[in-house]
Design an enzyme around this catalytic site. Structure first.
Site, PDB file in Angstrom:
ATOM      1  N   HIS A   1     -41.231  -3.277  -4.476  1.00 41.46           N
ATOM      2  CA  HIS A   1     -41.452  -2.841  -3.088  1.00 41.46           C
ATOM      3  C   HIS A   1     -41.078  -1.364  -2.901  1.00 41.46           C
ATOM      4  CE1 HIS A   1     -41.456  -2.585   1.236  1.00 41.46           C
ATOM      5  NE2 HIS A   1     -40.139  -2.450   1.270  1.00 41.46           N
TER       6      HIS A   1
ATOM      7  N   GLU B   1     -29.194  -1.033   3.350  1.00 32.03           N
ATOM      8  CA  GLU B   1     -29.415  -2.287   4.075  1.00 32.03           C
ATOM      9  C   GLU B   1     -29.247  -3.521   3.198  1.00 32.03           C
ATOM     10  OE1 GLU B   1     -33.379  -4.300   5.978  1.00 32.03           O
ATOM     11  OE2 GLU B   1     -33.053  -2.176   6.353  1.00 32.03           O
ATOM     12  N   ASP B   2     -29.739  -3.460   1.961  1.00 28.96           N
ATOM     13  CA  ASP B   2     -29.811  -4.668   1.136  1.00 28.96           C
ATOM     14  C   ASP B   2     -28.987  -4.658  -0.145  1.00 28.96           C
ATOM     15  OD1 ASP B   2     -31.583  -5.894   2.902  1.00 28.96           O
ATOM     16  OD2 ASP B   2     -33.330  -5.030   1.916  1.00 28.96           O
TER      17      ASP B   2
ATOM     18  N   ASP C   1     -43.144   1.694   4.373  1.00 28.97           N
ATOM     19  CA  ASP C   1     -42.445   0.423   4.236  1.00 28.97           C
ATOM     20  C   ASP C   1     -43.255  -0.711   4.857  1.00 28.97           C
ATOM     21  OD1 ASP C   1     -40.356  -1.490   3.832  1.00 28.97           O
ATOM     22  OD2 ASP C   1     -39.465  -0.978   5.766  1.00 28.97           O
TER      23      ASP C   1
ATOM     24  N   HIS D   1     -35.005   3.454   0.260  1.00 27.91           N
ATOM     25  CA  HIS D   1     -34.974   3.069   1.673  1.00 27.91           C
ATOM     26  C   HIS D   1     -34.244   1.765   1.970  1.00 27.91           C
ATOM     27  CE1 HIS D   1     -38.533   0.574   0.762  1.00 27.91           C
ATOM     28  NE2 HIS D   1     -38.223  -0.086   1.872  1.00 27.91           N
ATOM     29  N   ASP D   2     -34.084   0.874   1.000  1.00 32.08           N
ATOM     30  CA  ASP D   2     -33.403  -0.398   1.252  1.00 32.08           C
ATOM     31  C   ASP D   2     -32.020  -0.509   0.611  1.00 32.08           C
ATOM     32  OD1 ASP D   2     -35.176  -1.703   2.954  1.00 32.08           O
ATOM     33  OD2 ASP D   2     -36.353  -2.540   1.306  1.00 32.08           O
TER      34      ASP D   2
END
Length: 186
Positions: free
Chosen positions: A31, A59-60, A116, A55-56
């Site tokens: 992704h 957050e993740d 995204d 980008h994640d």
């Protein structure tokens, strides 16, 4: 000398190691790679492409803003932080916060969100073609109407990318997955 983009790709790969895409056996890193490719086809801004890979990770993957700032600089860290959702909030609160933020976001922030969301819609569309509405069972929020609301709410924020074929792809995927009717063509 290692480029920032390559460094970001390697960093993201380590951060997401062993994680799979929701409801699949596809490595999660696919992704961020796809988001970075979309962004790279729309700009040559190396920091923005690096942020797409990353980008994640806040957050993740448990990476902190400070780690990103140290490794990639303030601008990349800010871009990633802006794209990160607060997981302590409900799904609806997080999605509404993203929509609210896009209303006053800089172009680069909207571009990162666009990459995204296009990547996510592509993934959803591939599964939708095979399993139809059963697709919603793999999501935390299984309501197709809420999912549609979220992706459709962003269309107006992405119109500045109208000249890019990816924008038309986004609209086409909305139609395929959600039955969305483009008001410009109705």
């Amino acid at each position: 000398m290692i480029t920032m983009v390559r460094k970001a790709a390697e960093f993201a790969s380590r951060a997401h190691e062993g994680v799979m895409r929701k409801g699949s056996q596809i490595p999660y890193i696919s992704h961020p790679m796809e988001v970075a490719m979309i962004i790279a086809m729309m700009t040559d801004d190396q920091e923005l492409i690096a942020a797409a890979y990353l980008h994640d990770v806040i957050e993740d993957a448990g990476v902190t803003y400070e780690e990103l700032e140290q490794e990639f600089g303030t601008r990349v860290a800010e871009l990633v932080r802006n794209e990160s959702e607060d997981k302590s909030k409900s799904w609806l609160e997080r999605k509404q916060a993203t929509i609210d933020r896009l209303a006053s976001a800089e172009r680069e922030d909207r571009l990162l969100v666009f990459g995204d969301k296009l990547s996510n819609l592509r993934s959803t569309a591939k599964d939708y073609l095979v399993v139809k509405d059963e697709i919603w069972q793999k999501f935390r929020v299984k309501d197709k109407k809420l999912q549609a609301w979220y992706y459709e709410s962003m269309v107006d924020f992405f119109t500045e990318f109208r000249e890019c074929p990816f924008y038309q792809e986004y609209l086409g995927l909305l139609t395929l997955v959600f039955g969305w009717e483009n008001p410009e063509t109705v």
